[in-house]
Design a protein around this motif. Structure first.
Motif, PDB file in Angstrom:
ATOM      1  N   HIS A  75       0.748  -1.719   0.207  1.00 57.70           N
ATOM      2  CA  HIS A  75      -0.221  -0.392  -0.194  1.00 57.70           C
ATOM      3  C   HIS A  75       0.801   1.554   0.054  1.00 57.70           C
ATOM      4  O   HIS A  75       1.434   1.559   1.101  1.00 57.70           O
ATOM      5  CB  HIS A  75      -1.016  -0.351   1.038  1.00 57.70           C
ATOM      6  CG  HIS A  75      -1.994   1.182   1.100  1.00 57.70           C
ATOM      7  ND1 HIS A  75      -2.577   1.334   2.072  1.00 57.70           N
ATOM      8  CD2 HIS A  75      -1.486   1.998   0.456  1.00 57.70           C
ATOM      9  CE1 HIS A  75      -3.802   2.838   2.315  1.00 57.70           C
ATOM     10  NE2 HIS A  75      -3.111   3.250   1.515  1.00 57.70           N
ATOM     11  N   THR A  77       0.804   6.007  -0.340  1.00 56.01           N
ATOM     12  CA  THR A  77      -0.252   6.665  -0.081  1.00 56.01           C
ATOM     13  C   THR A  77       1.619   8.226  -0.451  1.00 56.01           C
ATOM     14  O   THR A  77       2.420   7.664  -0.388  1.00 56.01           O
ATOM     15  CB  THR A  77       0.178   6.855   0.877  1.00 56.01           C
ATOM     16  OG1 THR A  77      -0.734   6.033   2.119  1.00 56.01           O
ATOM     17  CG2 THR A  77      -1.444   8.801   1.243  1.00 56.01           C
ATOM     18  N   LYS A 121      -3.405   5.466  -3.203  1.00 60.10           N
ATOM     19  CA  LYS A 121      -3.521   6.075  -3.373  1.00 60.10           C
ATOM     20  C   LYS A 121      -2.569   7.909  -2.970  1.00 60.10           C
ATOM     21  O   LYS A 121      -1.677   8.095  -2.698  1.00 60.10           O
ATOM     22  CB  LYS A 121      -3.859   6.184  -1.196  1.00 60.10           C
ATOM     23  CG  LYS A 121      -5.041   5.637  -0.947  1.00 60.10           C
ATOM     24  CD  LYS A 121      -6.032   5.628  -1.810  1.00 60.10           C
ATOM     25  CE  LYS A 121      -7.280   4.189  -1.324  1.00 60.10           C
ATOM     26  NZ  LYS A 121      -8.496   4.409  -1.725  1.00 60.10           N
ATOM     27  N   GLU A 139      -7.328  12.357  -1.768  1.00 62.44           N
ATOM     28  CA  GLU A 139      -7.959  12.123  -0.584  1.00 62.44           C
ATOM     29  C   GLU A 139      -7.293  14.046   0.312  1.00 62.44           C
ATOM     30  O   GLU A 139      -5.836  14.544   0.167  1.00 62.44           O
ATOM     31  CB  GLU A 139      -7.084  11.052   0.648  1.00 62.44           C
ATOM     32  CG  GLU A 139      -7.646   9.929   0.192  1.00 62.44           C
ATOM     33  CD  GLU A 139      -9.197   9.904   1.177  1.00 62.44           C
ATOM     34  OE1 GLU A 139      -9.561  10.367   1.866  1.00 62.44           O
ATOM     35  OE2 GLU A 139      -9.655   8.528   0.468  1.00 62.44           O
ATOM     36  N   ALA A 182      -7.537   3.780   4.938  1.00 58.28           N
ATOM     37  CA  ALA A 182      -7.116   4.134   3.813  1.00 58.28           C
ATOM     38  C   ALA A 182      -6.081   5.186   3.619  1.00 58.28           C
ATOM     39  O   ALA A 182      -5.383   5.141   1.940  1.00 58.28           O
ATOM     40  CB  ALA A 182      -8.387   5.453   3.470  1.00 58.28           C
ATOM     41  N   SER A 185      -0.087   3.408   5.265  1.00 63.13           N
ATOM     42  CA  SER A 185       0.762   2.644   4.445  1.00 63.13           C
ATOM     43  C   SER A 185       1.403   2.370   5.162  1.00 63.13           C
ATOM     44  O   SER A 185       2.173   2.085   5.566  1.00 63.13           O
ATOM     45  CB  SER A 185       0.038   3.482   2.665  1.00 63.13           C
ATOM     46  OG  SER A 185       1.116   4.742   3.519  1.00 63.13           O
TER      47      SER A 185
END
Length: 358
Positions: A75, A77, A121, A139, A182, A185
């Motif tokens: 993940h 970000t 993200k 975001e 969300a 990460s």
């Protein structure tokens, strides 16, 4: 009858010559392949090719390399801090050319990573009065509560304050979201707002993290022209194909630091004090902090086979990021006060870790 006979004779003669020619050609071909010199040349060529491929980990093969990494979910970000440009030019508004193209490249690289077992993200943080420029699909993080305008009210350029964010505040805006699944990460990516990504950027980041085992690393950019080398028009968001495939002669290696990747755990240890964006030594101070973290962690794992947690990748090693032109706006005489103060702020950070760069 004589004419027909002559024609038939000519055909037979021609066919016979063709067969003899083909037979001779086949013999030569077989003899050529038996030549020890040719076979040695082909063997050496194959060895060189394999060596180059093995030494070039960033020569991305979507099918093979993506399949090998799909089992290892990561993940990411990506943290971005854009700013509004007052006298923006269409089609770049509300940004300038560099930010506009950088934004398009981020979205494209994100879309290009979806076929891998990779979650990317995009997150943005701005000044309170610029929340409307956060792009769709990003975001929105808590806006800054300070800037150079609030902290240094006596510093102006042509009588106007400059609202420049502090790098530490950018990082903290994301770390404050540690409770948000969300955004929490494995890796955090930070690039300057004008850095353009290669379409395989996140795939390359994934590969470095998994295969090289780095907790933090920096990637130097390549400087490219501001104009399309074929159309002679300024690059726009529609020119990403041209930028990704730009020939080597139009890509200049650059030694500066403007792209950083680190784990969430590493990010929590970074402390850049009051160093702000836009002026040296911002890049080298971030690098110092990353190396300091890497040294501390490496000492804790000294008895293991784990690699040193930090690595710096030169421009030509990854070809992962680009920058339009080389303006160096911070060199102007009117910028001197901001330049000098940031140098002092950077020295204060470095003084805490005098042995880091040794």
């Amino acid at each position: 009858e004589t004419i027909v006979s002559n024609i038939q004779h000519c055909k037979l003669t021609t066919n016979k010559k063709n067969i003899e020619h083909m037979h001779t050609k086949q013999i030569k071909k077989e003899t050529m392949w038996k030549s020890p010199i040719l076979r040695m040349f082909l063997f050496i060529t194959l060895v060189i090719y394999l060596y180059i491929m093995l030494q070039s980990p960033f020569r991305w093969d979507h099918k093979d390399q993506t399949e090998s990494l799909q089992k290892q979910h990561v993940h990411i970000t990506h943290l971005w801090s854009p700013f509004r440009v007052g006298n923006c030019v269409t089609p770049f508004c509300p940004y300038d050319q560099a930010q506009s193209v950088a934004l398009a490249s981020m979205k494209r690289a994100q879309a290009n990573s979806q076929h891998a077992n990779l979650l990317v993200k995009l997150a943005a943080v701005t000044m309170p009065d610029e929340l409307d420029i956060v792009p769709e699909g990003f975001e929105t993080l808590e806006p800054f509560n300070r800037s150079t305008a609030t902290q240094y009210p006596n510093m102006t350029i042509k009588g106007k304050h400059r609202k420049i964010p502090f790098w530490q505040d950018i990082l903290q805006s994301l770390l404050a979201q540690g409770h948000n699944p969300a955004l929490r990460s494995d890796l955090i990516v930070y690039t300057n707002s004008d850095i353009i990504l290669h379409e395989d950027f996140y795939l390359k980041i994934h590969q470095i993290y998994i295969e090289k085992g780095r907790d933090c690393f920096a990637i130097n950019r390549q400087t490219i022209p501001k104009e399309n080398t074929e159309t002679k028009k300024p690059y726009t968001a529609k020119d990403l194909d041209a930028i990704n495939n730009l020939p080597t002669q139009f890509r200049k290696n650059h030694p500066g630091f403007d792209c950083f990747v680190f784990t969430w755990e590493a990010a929590k240890t970074l402390d850049l004090g009051d160093v702000y964006l836009g002026y040296p030594p911002i890049g080298s101070v971030v690098l110092t902090e990353m190396i300091r973290y890497a040294k501390d962690k490496h000492q804790q794992t000294a008895n293991t086979s784990k690699p040193f947690p930090f690595q710096l990748f030169a421009s030509n090693e990854t070809r992962a990021t680009f920058h339009l032109g080389e303006d160096r706006a911070w060199l102007g005489q009117e910028q001197k006060a901001f330049f000098d103060l940031n140098k002092e702020n950077g020295k204060a950070v470095r003084a805490r870790y005098a042995n880091v760069l040794a």
